[in-house]
Design an enzyme around this catalytic site. Structure first.
Site, mmCIF file in Angstrom:
data_model
loop_
_atom_site.group_PDB
_atom_site.id
_atom_site.type_symbol
_atom_site.label_atom_id
_atom_site.label_comp_id
_atom_site.label_asym_id
_atom_site.label_seq_id
_atom_site.Cartn_x
_atom_site.Cartn_y
_atom_site.Cartn_z
ATOM 1 N N SER A 144 0.845 -1.208 0.000
ATOM 2 C CA SER A 144 0.000 0.000 0.000
ATOM 3 C C SER A 144 0.874 1.250 0.000
ATOM 4 O O SER A 144 2.067 1.180 0.310
ATOM 5 C CB SER A 144 -0.848 -0.034 1.281
ATOM 6 N N TYR A 157 -3.894 -0.900 9.831
ATOM 7 C CA TYR A 157 -3.660 -1.091 8.391
ATOM 8 C C TYR A 157 -2.244 -0.616 8.031
ATOM 9 O O TYR A 157 -1.501 -1.299 7.339
ATOM 10 C CB TYR A 157 -4.712 -0.315 7.597
HETATM 11 P P1 NAP Z 1 -11.800 -5.381 -1.465
HETATM 12 O O1 NAP Z 1 -12.623 -5.126 -2.668
HETATM 13 O O2 NAP Z 1 -12.353 -5.113 -0.108
HETATM 14 O O3 NAP Z 1 -11.238 -6.869 -1.548
HETATM 15 C C1 NAP Z 1 -10.596 -7.495 -0.468
HETATM 16 C C2 NAP Z 1 -10.540 -8.981 -0.731
HETATM 17 O O4 NAP Z 1 -9.955 -9.632 0.413
HETATM 18 C C3 NAP Z 1 -11.930 -9.588 -0.906
HETATM 19 O O5 NAP Z 1 -11.869 -10.638 -1.829
HETATM 20 C C4 NAP Z 1 -12.218 -10.121 0.472
HETATM 21 O O6 NAP Z 1 -13.175 -11.143 0.512
HETATM 22 C C5 NAP Z 1 -10.840 -10.659 0.823
HETATM 23 N N1 NAP Z 1 -10.744 -10.931 2.245
HETATM 24 C C6 NAP Z 1 -10.824 -10.047 3.268
HETATM 25 N N2 NAP Z 1 -10.750 -10.694 4.444
HETATM 26 C C7 NAP Z 1 -10.615 -12.003 4.153
HETATM 27 C C8 NAP Z 1 -10.491 -13.178 4.946
HETATM 28 N N3 NAP Z 1 -10.520 -13.140 6.276
HETATM 29 N N4 NAP Z 1 -10.373 -14.372 4.323
HETATM 30 C C9 NAP Z 1 -10.382 -14.445 2.975
HETATM 31 N N5 NAP Z 1 -10.489 -13.372 2.169
HETATM 32 C C10 NAP Z 1 -10.617 -12.165 2.765
HETATM 33 O O7 NAP Z 1 -10.518 -4.476 -1.512
HETATM 34 P P2 NAP Z 1 -9.356 -4.301 -2.604
HETATM 35 O O8 NAP Z 1 -9.141 -2.863 -2.724
HETATM 36 O O9 NAP Z 1 -9.601 -5.116 -3.819
HETATM 37 O O10 NAP Z 1 -8.145 -4.889 -1.751
HETATM 38 C C11 NAP Z 1 -7.271 -5.903 -2.201
HETATM 39 C C12 NAP Z 1 -5.917 -5.685 -1.546
HETATM 40 O O11 NAP Z 1 -5.348 -4.477 -2.025
HETATM 41 C C13 NAP Z 1 -5.969 -5.547 -0.020
HETATM 42 O O12 NAP Z 1 -4.858 -6.201 0.556
HETATM 43 C C14 NAP Z 1 -5.886 -4.057 0.171
HETATM 44 O O13 NAP Z 1 -5.370 -3.715 1.426
HETATM 45 C C15 NAP Z 1 -4.944 -3.692 -0.940
HETATM 46 N N6 NAP Z 1 -4.934 -2.283 -1.336
HETATM 47 C C16 NAP Z 1 -6.057 -1.681 -1.856
HETATM 48 C C17 NAP Z 1 -5.994 -0.345 -2.236
HETATM 49 C C18 NAP Z 1 -7.162 0.384 -2.844
HETATM 50 O O14 NAP Z 1 -7.044 1.586 -3.079
HETATM 51 N N7 NAP Z 1 -8.284 -0.254 -3.101
HETATM 52 C C19 NAP Z 1 -4.806 0.366 -2.081
HETATM 53 C C20 NAP Z 1 -3.699 -0.280 -1.548
HETATM 54 C C21 NAP Z 1 -3.779 -1.602 -1.191
HETATM 55 P P3 NAP Z 1 -14.738 -10.746 0.719
HETATM 56 O O15 NAP Z 1 -15.220 -10.199 -0.578
HETATM 57 O O16 NAP Z 1 -15.356 -12.049 1.087
HETATM 58 O O17 NAP Z 1 -14.793 -9.740 1.835
#
Ligand code: NAP
Length: 252
Positions: A144, A157
Site C-alpha cells: 500500500s 492497516y
Molecule cells: P476489497 O474489494 O475489499 O477486496 C478485499 C478482498 O480480500 C476480498 O476478496 C475479500 O473477501 C478478501 N478478504 C478479506 N478478508 C478475508 C479473509 N478473512 N479471508 C479471505 N479473504 C478475505 O478491496 P481491494 O481494494 O480489492 O483490496 C485488495 C488488496 O489491495 C488488499 O490487501 C488491500 O489492502 C490492498 N490495497 C487496496 C488499495 C485500494 O485503493 N483499493 C490500495 C492499496 C492496497 P470478501 O469479498 O469475502 O470480503
C-alpha cells in the site's frame, strides 16, 4: 523469442480473487495463460466466468484468512486441485478506520491477523512446498501507499502494510538463492470496496484526487500489468522490489 511475460502452463494462487484488485489480477494473469486457484471466503463466481472467457481454468478453494488455522488445508487443496502452484498473489486484506485515540484491540488484531500474520504463514506454507520439490516460484504481495506513508485513522492497516513491505524484503533475501522471487505491488488509490468510505467522503475524495498526477482513481484493471510482470520470467532477477502503481501519487 518466446514471450517473457507469458504465463502459459503456470498456476497462480490468488487470495481474495472474488472482487476488486484480486479479481482484476486473476483475470490479468489468466489472459496471459495462467490457470487460477481463487482462495477466499466468498464464492468467486463472477471471477470464474471472466477467467473462463480467457480459456483458462479457475479452481475455487474456500478460505478464511482471519486466522492461520485453515492455511495448511487451503494449501493442500490448492496444490491437489490444480496439480501445482507456481505463483502466489497475497491480495486478501481488510481495513478498519477509527481515530487512533479510540482505536480498539479488536480492530488492531483483526487487521494484523488477516493482512500480516496469515500472509506470512500462507507464504511460508507455499514456499515449503516449492523448496521440498526443489522448484522455484513467484510471490507477489499487495502492499500500500501506507507501506511508505502514515495515513490517518488506520493504525493497524498502516502497521500491517508497512510490516508486509518489510517481510517482502526479508523473504526475498532468504529465498532468492532457492529460485523464489518475492516482490510487492503498492497500489495507490483504487476504486474498490476497500476505499468506498473515502470515495463517499466528498472532502477526502477531492483531496485525494487533487494529489494524484494522473487525475483519477485507479481502476482495478490498472494493476494487472504489474502483477503479470512480477509473476513472469521477465522478473526472474527481481527480488524484494516494491512496484508503485499509483497514478504518480508518491512522485508528487
Ligand atoms: P476489497 O474489494 O475489499 O477486496 C478485499 C478482498 O480480500 C476480498 O476478496 C475479500 O473477501 C478478501 N478478504 C478479506 N478478508 C478475508 C479473509 N478473512 N479471508 C479471505 N479473504 C478475505 O478491496 P481491494 O481494494 O480489492 O483490496 C485488495 C488488496 O489491495 C488488499 O490487501 C488491500 O489492502 C490492498 N490495497 C487496496 C488499495 C485500494 O485503493 N483499493 C490500495 C492499496 C492496497 P470478501 O469479498 O469475502 O470480503
Amino acid at each position: 523469442m518466446a514471450n517473457p511475460f507469458s504465463l502459459e502452463g503456470k498456476v497462480a494462487l490468488v487470495t481474495g480473487a472474488n472482487t476488486g484488485l484480486g479479481q482484476a489480477i486473476a483475470v490479468g494473469l489468466a489472459e496471459v495463460g495462467a490457470d487460477i486457484v481463487a482462495a477466499g471466503r466468498s464464492a468467486p463466481d463472477e471471477t470464474a466466468e471472466l477467467v473462463a472467457r480467457t480459456g483458462r481454468k479457475l479452481h475455487a478453494v474456500k478460505a478464511d484468512f482471519s486466522s492461520t488455522g485453515p492455511i495448511a488445508g487451503v494449501v493442500e487443496e490448492a496444490f491437489a486441485k490444480a496439480g501445482q502452484v507456481d505463483i502466489l498473489i497475497n491480495n486478501a486484506g481488510i481495513i478498519r478506520r477509527a481515530d487512533t485515540l479510540d482505536f480498539t484491540e479488536e480492530d488492531w488484531d483483526a487487521v494484523m491477523d488477516t493482512n500480516l500474520k496469515s500472509v506470512f504463514f500462507l507464504t511460508q506454507a507455499v514456499a515449503r512446498k516449492w523448496v521440498a520439490a526443489s522448484r522455484g516460484g513467484k510471490v507477489v504481495n499487495i502492499v500500500s501507499m501506507l507501506s511508505f506513508q502514515g495515513g490517518i485513522r488506520v493504525p493497524s492497516y498502516t502497521a500491517s502494510k508497512s510490516g508486509l513491505a518489510g517481510l517482502t524484503k526479508l523473504m526475498a533475501c532468504e529465498w532468492a538463492s532457492k529460485g523464489i522471487n518475492v516482490n510487492a505491488i503498492a497500489p495507490g488509490y483504487f476504486a474498490t470496496n476497500n476505499t468506498a468510505a473515502l470515495q463517499a467522503d466528498e472532502e477526502r475524495n477531492a483531496a485525494i484526487l487533487a494529489r494524484i498526477p494522473a487525475g483519477r482513481w485507479g481502476e482495478p484493471s490498472d494493476l494487472a500489468g504489474a502483477a503479470v510482470f512480477l509473476s513472469s520470467r521477465a522478473a526472474d532477477y527481481m527480488h524484494g522490489s516494491i512496484v508503485n502503481v499509483d497514478g504518480g501519487w508518491l512522485a508528487r
